[in-house]
Design a protein around this motif. Sequence first.
Motif, PDB file in Angstrom:
ATOM      1  N   UNK A 100       0.822  -1.212   0.000  1.00 22.73           N
ATOM      2  CA  UNK A 100       0.000   0.000   0.000  1.00 22.73           C
ATOM      3  C   UNK A 100       0.849   1.252   0.000  1.00 22.73           C
ATOM      4  N   UNK A 101       0.182   2.374  -0.130  1.00 20.41           N
ATOM      5  CA  UNK A 101       0.857   3.666  -0.130  1.00 20.41           C
ATOM      6  C   UNK A 101       0.786   4.280   1.254  1.00 20.41           C
ATOM      7  N   UNK A 120       2.787   3.764  11.348  1.00 14.86           N
ATOM      8  CA  UNK A 120       2.532   4.270   9.993  1.00 14.86           C
ATOM      9  C   UNK A 120       1.117   3.871   9.604  1.00 14.86           C
ATOM     10  N   UNK A 121       0.551   4.595   8.618  1.00 17.45           N
ATOM     11  CA  UNK A 121      -0.803   4.316   8.146  1.00 17.45           C
ATOM     12  C   UNK A 121      -0.794   4.312   6.628  1.00 17.45           C
ATOM     13  N   UNK A 122      -1.434   3.266   6.061  1.00 19.88           N
ATOM     14  CA  UNK A 122      -1.509   3.127   4.610  1.00 19.88           C
ATOM     15  C   UNK A 122      -2.882   3.563   4.116  1.00 19.88           C
ATOM     16  N   UNK A 123      -2.942   3.844   2.843  1.00 22.27           N
ATOM     17  CA  UNK A 123      -4.218   4.229   2.208  1.00 22.27           C
ATOM     18  C   UNK A 123      -5.141   3.016   2.201  1.00 22.27           C
ATOM     19  N   UNK A 124      -6.280   3.131   2.881  1.00 21.11           N
ATOM     20  CA  UNK A 124      -7.208   2.003   3.028  1.00 21.11           C
ATOM     21  C   UNK A 124      -8.552   2.261   2.350  1.00 21.11           C
ATOM     22  N   UNK A 125      -8.612   3.126   1.364  1.00 18.08           N
ATOM     23  CA  UNK A 125      -9.891   3.466   0.730  1.00 18.08           C
ATOM     24  C   UNK A 125     -10.517   2.256   0.045  1.00 18.08           C
ATOM     25  N   UNK A 231       6.258   9.437   3.884  1.00 19.39           N
ATOM     26  CA  UNK A 231       4.890   9.564   3.408  1.00 19.39           C
ATOM     27  C   UNK A 231       4.871   9.656   1.878  1.00 19.39           C
ATOM     28  N   UNK A 232       3.957   8.897   1.265  1.00 18.25           N
ATOM     29  CA  UNK A 232       3.829   8.876  -0.185  1.00 18.25           C
ATOM     30  C   UNK A 232       4.527   7.704  -0.846  1.00 18.25           C
ATOM     31  N   UNK A 233       5.391   6.996  -0.098  1.00 14.13           N
ATOM     32  CA  UNK A 233       6.091   5.854  -0.677  1.00 14.13           C
ATOM     33  C   UNK A 233       5.194   4.618  -0.683  1.00 14.13           C
TER      34      UNK A 233
END
Length: 341
Positions: A100-101, A120-125, A231-233
């Motif tokens: 994830x990102x 850390x937190x990933x994009x979970x949409x 962030x963003x990786x």
Amino acid sequence: MSDEKARLLRSLRIDPAEVVAEGRRRRWRLPLLLTVFLAALAAWASLSQLHRPETPKALAEAPPAKPPAPVAEPAAPSGLVASGYVVARRKATVAAEITGKIIAVPVEEGMAVEAGQELARLDSSLAEIDLASAKARVLSARAAIESAAADLKDAQRILERTRNLQARDFASQADLTRNQAHADMLKAQLAKAEADLALADSEVRRSEQTIDKHHIRAPFAGMVVDRSAQMGEIISPLSAGGGFTRTGVCTIVDMDSLEIEVDVNEAFIHRVAPKQRVRAVLDAYPDWAIPAEVIAVVPTANRDKATIKVRIALLAKDPRILPDMAAKVTFLAGAEVGGRN
């Protein structure tokens, strides 16, 4: 002119009588000098003999004294010295279980974290959409169960009435068989709806766990010593061939698990035992003696270095002790370890 030349020639002539006299004088001068030298040497020898201290006869004839026996000095407490490094028994590079990102990294180097704290937190949409779909399938399965249960209840009532009519010959056997088959079919549909509900519930739990995996948390309490993600990786549990995908977020060290590992020459390993007291000194703080003791002798030897690894516990916890610090330890035999400076 001739007279002047004759006078010069006479002045250059050597008189034989003078030559003979000079030779005689040289012959007696050398013996005289030799005689004077010998007389002076004899006088010096006689004076030296007169000024020499006389040794008593008894003392001169006495046998030489034996040298004194060496006095045995008390042996100084000798300790085996070895060098090694401070290591952490609990050290983890925390990574994500999914790809994830990264949208947030709320930690920095040197920050203390607790167990379960978000690193850390990933994009979970997309995962949240999947969770919503799974919850909708749960609602659909429950509705199907209610519908199948109502149909089955009506079919069972019709089947029971047909049985009563067939017993009084008001219904045929075919009607009874048909109603029985319809009731069995509805029972099967109800079982399928219940299975669909169980599947939908499991999909909801799976989606919830997937969303939770987008939140990377600390596995134990410790100190962040390295932060490698930004962030963003894109982060993934598997390394990509191009090197543009991160595999870890940060590295955490449990500072309470610090100990010292040293390599002891196998020729001296018999001088080391578990629970043995040790004095440890860090290269960074050479005047600070840290009390320690042996945890264990690792039961394997290094063939290349002919050494055996020894684990040493630090009995004093201090924030100055950091992982990978160089240290020297002295194994003590029944001696007390000095306190902290």
